[in-house]
Scaffold this motif. Structure first.
Motif, PDB file in Angstrom:
ATOM      1  N   THR A 157       0.104  -1.120  -0.424  1.00  0.00           N
ATOM      2  CA  THR A 157      -0.182   0.636  -0.217  1.00  0.00           C
ATOM      3  C   THR A 157       1.234   1.291  -0.152  1.00  0.00           C
ATOM      4  O   THR A 157       0.709   1.763  -0.707  1.00  0.00           O
ATOM      5  CB  THR A 157      -1.182   0.194   1.213  1.00  0.00           C
ATOM      6  OG1 THR A 157      -0.190  -0.449   2.228  1.00  0.00           O
ATOM      7  CG2 THR A 157      -1.975  -0.492   1.537  1.00  0.00           C
ATOM      8  N   GLU A 158       1.850   0.919   0.989  1.00  0.00           N
ATOM      9  CA  GLU A 158       3.129   2.636   0.811  1.00  0.00           C
ATOM     10  C   GLU A 158       3.764   2.843  -0.367  1.00  0.00           C
ATOM     11  O   GLU A 158       4.308   3.939  -1.509  1.00  0.00           O
ATOM     12  CB  GLU A 158       3.585   2.472   2.274  1.00  0.00           C
ATOM     13  CG  GLU A 158       4.330   3.101   2.653  1.00  0.00           C
ATOM     14  CD  GLU A 158       5.703   2.716   3.058  1.00  0.00           C
ATOM     15  OE1 GLU A 158       6.534   3.504   3.684  1.00  0.00           O
ATOM     16  OE2 GLU A 158       5.495   2.709   4.531  1.00  0.00           O
ATOM     17  N   TRP A 159       4.490   1.246  -1.002  1.00  0.00           N
ATOM     18  CA  TRP A 159       5.226   1.395  -2.153  1.00  0.00           C
ATOM     19  C   TRP A 159       4.237   1.852  -3.169  1.00  0.00           C
ATOM     20  O   TRP A 159       4.964   3.056  -4.227  1.00  0.00           O
ATOM     21  CB  TRP A 159       5.120   0.131  -2.923  1.00  0.00           C
ATOM     22  CG  TRP A 159       6.167  -0.075  -3.604  1.00  0.00           C
ATOM     23  CD1 TRP A 159       7.131  -0.195  -3.357  1.00  0.00           C
ATOM     24  CD2 TRP A 159       5.685  -0.213  -4.931  1.00  0.00           C
ATOM     25  NE1 TRP A 159       8.271  -0.135  -5.273  1.00  0.00           N
ATOM     26  CE2 TRP A 159       6.983  -0.472  -5.704  1.00  0.00           C
ATOM     27  CE3 TRP A 159       3.711  -0.126  -5.933  1.00  0.00           C
ATOM     28  CZ2 TRP A 159       6.909  -0.437  -7.291  1.00  0.00           C
ATOM     29  CZ3 TRP A 159       4.704  -0.387  -7.247  1.00  0.00           C
ATOM     30  CH2 TRP A 159       6.064  -0.704  -8.021  1.00  0.00           C
TER      31      TRP A 159
ATOM     32  N   ALA B 205      10.595   6.910  -3.696  1.00  0.00           N
ATOM     33  CA  ALA B 205      11.914   6.437  -2.674  1.00  0.00           C
ATOM     34  C   ALA B 205      11.505   6.406  -1.056  1.00  0.00           C
ATOM     35  O   ALA B 205      12.296   7.458  -0.206  1.00  0.00           O
ATOM     36  CB  ALA B 205      12.419   7.263  -2.640  1.00  0.00           C
ATOM     37  N   SER B 206      10.615   5.489  -0.802  1.00  0.00           N
ATOM     38  CA  SER B 206       9.841   5.266   0.394  1.00  0.00           C
ATOM     39  C   SER B 206      11.067   4.691   1.495  1.00  0.00           C
ATOM     40  O   SER B 206      11.459   2.984   0.569  1.00  0.00           O
ATOM     41  CB  SER B 206       8.759   4.301   0.822  1.00  0.00           C
ATOM     42  OG  SER B 206       8.127   3.959   1.643  1.00  0.00           O
ATOM     43  N   GLN B 207      11.200   4.889   2.527  1.00  0.00           N
ATOM     44  CA  GLN B 207      12.405   3.777   3.301  1.00  0.00           C
ATOM     45  C   GLN B 207      11.402   2.880   3.555  1.00  0.00           C
ATOM     46  O   GLN B 207      12.041   1.766   4.034  1.00  0.00           O
ATOM     47  CB  GLN B 207      12.373   4.839   4.763  1.00  0.00           C
ATOM     48  CG  GLN B 207      13.348   6.115   4.830  1.00  0.00           C
ATOM     49  CD  GLN B 207      14.246   5.531   2.975  1.00  0.00           C
ATOM     50  OE1 GLN B 207      15.571   5.186   3.756  1.00  0.00           O
ATOM     51  NE2 GLN B 207      14.601   6.895   2.231  1.00  0.00           N
ATOM     52  N   GLY B 208      10.533   2.407   4.066  1.00  0.00           N
ATOM     53  CA  GLY B 208      10.096   1.079   4.062  1.00  0.00           C
ATOM     54  C   GLY B 208      10.164   0.704   5.550  1.00  0.00           C
ATOM     55  O   GLY B 208      10.573   1.629   6.662  1.00  0.00           O
TER      56      GLY B 208
ATOM     57  N   ILE C 115       1.675  -8.143   2.311  1.00  0.00           N
ATOM     58  CA  ILE C 115       2.275  -8.199   1.055  1.00  0.00           C
ATOM     59  C   ILE C 115       3.246  -7.058   0.836  1.00  0.00           C
ATOM     60  O   ILE C 115       3.494  -5.816   1.538  1.00  0.00           O
ATOM     61  CB  ILE C 115       1.489  -8.219  -0.015  1.00  0.00           C
ATOM     62  CG1 ILE C 115       2.699  -8.316  -1.422  1.00  0.00           C
ATOM     63  CG2 ILE C 115       0.713  -6.297   0.021  1.00  0.00           C
ATOM     64  CD1 ILE C 115       1.294  -8.929  -2.419  1.00  0.00           C
ATOM     65  N   TYR C 116       4.076  -7.763   0.625  1.00  0.00           N
ATOM     66  CA  TYR C 116       6.197  -6.243   1.216  1.00  0.00           C
ATOM     67  C   TYR C 116       6.444  -7.039  -0.281  1.00  0.00           C
ATOM     68  O   TYR C 116       6.501  -7.946  -0.608  1.00  0.00           O
ATOM     69  CB  TYR C 116       6.605  -7.432   1.953  1.00  0.00           C
ATOM     70  CG  TYR C 116       5.742  -6.766   3.979  1.00  0.00           C
ATOM     71  CD1 TYR C 116       6.710  -5.307   4.437  1.00  0.00           C
ATOM     72  CD2 TYR C 116       5.785  -7.964   4.806  1.00  0.00           C
ATOM     73  CE1 TYR C 116       5.470  -5.013   5.929  1.00  0.00           C
ATOM     74  CE2 TYR C 116       5.085  -7.382   5.889  1.00  0.00           C
ATOM     75  CZ  TYR C 116       5.434  -6.160   6.345  1.00  0.00           C
ATOM     76  OH  TYR C 116       4.568  -6.074   7.982  1.00  0.00           O
ATOM     77  N   VAL C 117       7.012  -5.653  -0.326  1.00  0.00           N
ATOM     78  CA  VAL C 117       7.521  -5.371  -1.560  1.00  0.00           C
ATOM     79  C   VAL C 117       9.540  -5.302  -1.163  1.00  0.00           C
ATOM     80  O   VAL C 117       9.465  -4.186  -0.298  1.00  0.00           O
ATOM     81  CB  VAL C 117       7.721  -4.262  -2.785  1.00  0.00           C
ATOM     82  CG1 VAL C 117       8.822  -4.037  -4.085  1.00  0.00           C
ATOM     83  CG2 VAL C 117       6.370  -4.049  -2.637  1.00  0.00           C
ATOM     84  N   ILE C 118      10.194  -6.470  -1.866  1.00  0.00           N
ATOM     85  CA  ILE C 118      11.831  -5.920  -1.066  1.00  0.00           C
ATOM     86  C   ILE C 118      11.662  -4.705  -1.906  1.00  0.00           C
ATOM     87  O   ILE C 118      12.200  -5.253  -3.402  1.00  0.00           O
ATOM     88  CB  ILE C 118      12.431  -7.743  -1.431  1.00  0.00           C
ATOM     89  CG1 ILE C 118      13.941  -7.411  -0.438  1.00  0.00           C
ATOM     90  CG2 ILE C 118      12.170  -8.406  -2.876  1.00  0.00           C
ATOM     91  CD1 ILE C 118      14.224  -8.824  -0.574  1.00  0.00           C
ATOM     92  N   CYS C 119      13.274  -4.152  -1.426  1.00  0.00           N
ATOM     93  CA  CYS C 119      13.766  -2.979  -2.562  1.00  0.00           C
ATOM     94  C   CYS C 119      15.382  -3.807  -2.465  1.00  0.00           C
ATOM     95  O   CYS C 119      16.146  -4.043  -1.257  1.00  0.00           O
ATOM     96  CB  CYS C 119      13.361  -1.593  -1.676  1.00  0.00           C
ATOM     97  SG  CYS C 119      11.844  -0.683  -2.356  1.00  0.00           S
ATOM     98  N   VAL C 120      15.897  -3.831  -3.524  1.00  0.00           N
ATOM     99  CA  VAL C 120      17.380  -4.056  -3.271  1.00  0.00           C
ATOM    100  C   VAL C 120      17.927  -2.700  -3.823  1.00  0.00           C
ATOM    101  O   VAL C 120      17.605  -2.157  -4.482  1.00  0.00           O
ATOM    102  CB  VAL C 120      17.795  -5.031  -4.597  1.00  0.00           C
ATOM    103  CG1 VAL C 120      17.068  -6.618  -3.557  1.00  0.00           C
ATOM    104  CG2 VAL C 120      17.510  -5.150  -5.721  1.00  0.00           C
TER     105      VAL C 120
END
Length: 828
Positions: free
Chosen positions: A699-701, A706-709, A798-803
């Protein structure tokens, strides 16, 4: 048996290519038919049905489309929220469908039933249900339907005597096809008996009647009937004899009968509708040879009627309405052993009908009309002349037949409504069953053309003759492709093709293989570093899979996003989301997007994302990425392998960047170094790893740039489900394991897969059943998930992994080279 079928199908297609070429010249619309049959659909043709749980109805040609028309109307009433897709095989069927079926959301040509192709199209559309009309059973298509759990229901089912005998020779292929169908809605008790003889379980077979009794597209008012008569130049007549769907060998008998009628009705007129329009001129010559004046329907559309004796109906889709003007109707394909054609179209107008004795393709309908004296049967031209003359001379006998015909039609209406109700019941039962309610469509259970191809070229599925045959053919094409690549590159190298130059520093970032090597996160890291050096940098992306089309598209101006993922394409969108102060542009010609970036954003540095093969533009620095996990693909060039160009072309690179070195197998990095030095001793070699930066709630993504999560440490020890549709899912899963997450389930979809809402619901359901605490996806997946998923409240997050890319060994040399080249060119 499946193997033999596939080999035969490929051989047949190859053999009929010359015929296709001839027909593409002679037949209007044939080229489009072949394009779609090979899976190349017009832009936006599938937008309303693709992955939207549509109802897919397949009808081969004009006759089946007539049967489909009333079905579609009933399906629309029964399923008002479900989009409807109609597919056809022939150009005449396609034109007819577009003319009479107004409730369909999309109309396409059915794919050729070749290995992979039919399944690829089915997976792309992902219908809720597939409904073949009559007996349209295709082995490869139905095989995929079984694999991906698309239920199949036969509607308006019909089996001829000939088909029963032919199908029996298919053995295991027939069992598989019949076993795929969940319900058989047959036209008649005879058809029901035949389908059960072929292996259909009795409890799955029901008789609904013939939906052609329900068709209304041929309804003609008295005013419309008079208009047709006038347009065809038939106003001055004392009776019209109409011969519909005639075949070679029948027109002579029709002309003999017409000559007999003319003896007592000198102003009688004749309309002939040949089954094959390509025979129009042949039929015209027969009419003239018999001593009659003749014209055609298309000719009359452009000039005034001349009251000719005979009119040839040489248009597509009109016969159903034109039957209304006939006083006596002969239905062709029946004096010759073709099996006849459906008599329900003239019956819908209440006509006196005559047929030949060869009506085995429509045995039940024919028997119904024959037993009630609503249809006359003749054996030859003499008997046809006798019966036609009698009906003209004895109007009371003709009117009795007409009344009986109308009565039969009235009594047999309702098959379409029955079929719609049965479909509703079948879907409710199928979708509520435990095995389908919790079923997740992952590539662990299904493969499409793309995934099968990747496995095949990487030598994972080469058992058997057929894969080896395919590999050999692909290898030949690889040699041709490699030669063309070398010729094109030589053309640019020696100035035969003109290169363009930008007045800024150009960096090319790309690879020589198909599939993910980490270009997107590397481009992000490189852009941030150059931005932090004080240069104005832009990223130029080609816009792969973008819906936006034009010369220059602004995804981001560095301050805000101007396109969503669908418009920009997933790669460009992901770049833009994580790069404040770095504009991201898309466009096929990087020279144009580059000039625009310089003029409007003052760009000093342009990064060509996936630009190693974009030879049209000069660059100051070439960076080649090599995946240390999947080293140089499998060593073969496309289409036999996954190399875009020969490995020797490493020689163009200034820097070779090895990605994911922390996940590489023993010896892989050494092998890459040896290979690079063999072809390019001067290239700098740099190592990098993909390091997780954070986990961002979906939801935040969706709303932040450039969210910090949340910190990656918070996922340690959590039971998660990994879901991905990327080129290298194993690398993604390894990353999660290295972070300490406990992967209880991993679902892999084809690369670039678009997730449907129903699939996401299934995923959440399975995650809940497995006791998962979270679902983790990649950013590439996030852009393919419907926005509604982010807006819904789910029991599992549900999470989005940012690399991010971290340069390792050789990073100092990369930084020094970059600073030096930038200073030399730009003078900073």
């Amino acid at each position: 048996m499946q193997l033999l079928y596939n080999i035969a199908a490929i051989i047949i297609v190859i053999l009929i290519i010359p015929m296709f070429m001839v027909r593409s010249v002679r037949e209007k619309g044939f080229v489009e038919r072949i394009r779609q049959s090979l899976g190349f659909f017009p832009e936006h043709a599938l937008d309303k049905v693709e992955k939207k749980d549509c109802i897919w109805v397949h009808a081969a040609s004009v006759g089946e489309i007539v049967a489909t028309s009333p079905l579609i109307k009933e399906f629309r009433k029964e399923f008002p929220k479900s989009p409807i897709l109609v597919s056809v095989v022939t150009t005449s069927g396609y034109e007819m469908a577009n003319r009479i079926i107004k409730d369909a959301d999309a109309i396409i040509y059915f794919p050729l039933d070749l290995p992979w192709l039919a399944g690829h199209v089915l997976r792309r559309i992902r219908p809720r249900v597939f409904l073949p009309v009559e007996t349209e059973l295709w082995p490869n298509f139905l095989r995929t339907a079984r694999k991906i759990h698309v239920p199949v229901m036969m509607v308006n089912g019909r089996i001829s005597d000939k088909s029963v005998k032919q199908y029996k020779h298919l053995h295991s292929l027939l069992r598989n096809m019949i076993g795929t169908v969940k319900l058989f809605a047959m036209q008649s008790p005879i058809d029901a008996e035949y389908i059960m003889r072929l292996g259909a379980p009795q409890e799955l077979v029901t008789v609904t009647g013939n939906t052609k009794f329900d068709q209304t597209y041929t309804d003609v008012s008295p005013e419309e009937k008079q208009k047709i008569i006038e347009e065809m130049g038939l106003s001055k007549n004392d009776g019209i004899f109409l011969a519909g769907s005639t075949h070679r060998g029948e027109e002579e008998a029709v002309l003999q009968a017409f000559k007999a009628v003319r003896e007592t009705h000198p102003h009688a007129r004749l309309v002939i509708a040949p089954r094959e329009l390509l025979r129009t001129m042949e039929v015209v010559h027969l009419c003239r040879k018999a001593g009659f004046s003749v014209t055609t329907r298309t000719k009359l559309q452009n000039e005034a009627p001349q009251d000719e004796d005979i009119v040839i109906l040489d248009t597509i889709g009109e016969l159903g309405k034109v039957y209304s003007i006939g006083d006596v109707v002969f239905v062709g394909g029946s004096l010759v052993p073709h099996g006849g054609h459906n008599i329900l179209e003239p019956a819908a107008h209440g006509k006196a009908i005559i047929v030949g004795s060869h009506m085995f393709n429509f045995k039940d309908t024919y028997a119904l009309f024959k037993n009630r004296d609503a249809c006359l049967t003749v054996k030859n031209g003499e008997e046809l002349a006798k019966q036609v003359t009698r009906l003209f001379d004895e109007p009371e006998h003709r009117h009795r037949m007409e009344e009986e015909t109308r009565a039969i039609v009235r009594e047999n209406k309702g098959a379409s409504r029955k079929s719609a109700i049965l479909l509703h019941q079948m879907l409710e039962s199928y979708e509520s069953s435990p095995e389908n309610r919790h079923h997740v469509r992952s590539t662990q259970k299904i493969t499409n053309f793309q995934t099968y191809f990747i496995d095949l070229v990487h030598s994972k599925e080469v058992d058997g003759l057929f894969p080896h045959l395919i590999m050999g053919i692909l290898y030949i094409f690889s040699l041709i492709y490699g030669l063309l690549v070398n010729i094109k590159l030589a053309g640019y190298k020696y100035g035969i093709f003109q290169k363009q130059k930008l007045d800024c520093f150009v960096i090319s970032l790309g690879n020589v293989t198909v599939g993910g090597t980490g270009k997107t996160p590397t481009a992000q890291r490189l852009a941030r570093d150059i931005r932090d050096m004080g240069y104005r940098v832009v990223i130029l992306n080609r816009g792969y899979r973008a819906k936006w089309h034009g010369e220059v598209g602004i995804v981001s101006d560095g301050k805000r996003l101007h396109m969503d993922a669908a418009e920009a394409g997933d790669e460009a969108y992901m770049l833009a989301k994580h790069l404040p102060e770095v504009p991201v542009l898309i466009g096929a010609e990087r020279a144009k997007t580059g000039r625009y970036a310089m003029e409007h954003f003052g760009a000093e540095v342009a990064i060509l994302d996936d630009g190693y093969q974009h030879w049209q533009l000069e660059r100051d620095l070439d960076i080649l990425l090599v995946d240390a996990v999947n080293v140089f693909g499998n060593g073969y060039i496309l289409p036999r392998g996954t190399l875009r160009e020969p490995i020797s072309h490493i020689s163009r690179a200034d820097i070779c960047l090895m990605t994911k070195v922390d996940q590489a197998a023993a010896g892989s990095c050494d092998y890459i170094r040896e290979t690079v030095h063999r072809y390019n001793p001067e290239a700098r070699i740099v190592e990098s790893i993909h390091q997780p930066r954070c986990f961002i709630p979906l939801t935040e993504w969706y709303v932040n740039i450039a969210s910090q999560g949340i910190d990656i440490a918070q996922m340690r020890g959590k039971r998660i489900m990994a879901v991905s549709a990327i080129g290298n899912p194993a690398s993604f899963e390894q990353t999660l394991s290295d972070l300490g997450a406990v992967i209880i389930e991993s679902l892999r979809y084809p690369d670039h897969h678009d997730y449907a809402m129903s699939e996401m619901t299934d995923i959440f359901q399975q995650a809940e059943n497995a006791g998962a605490e979270a679902i983790v996806i990649t950013e590439k997946d996030a852009v393919k998930i419907p926005a509604d998923v982010a807006r819904e409240k789910w029991s599992i997050p549900i999470y989005v992994i940012c690399v991010e890319v971290n340069f390792q060994k050789g990073s100092e040399g990369l930084a020094d080279l970059l600073k030096k080249r930038l200073a030399e060119r730009l003078g900073h």
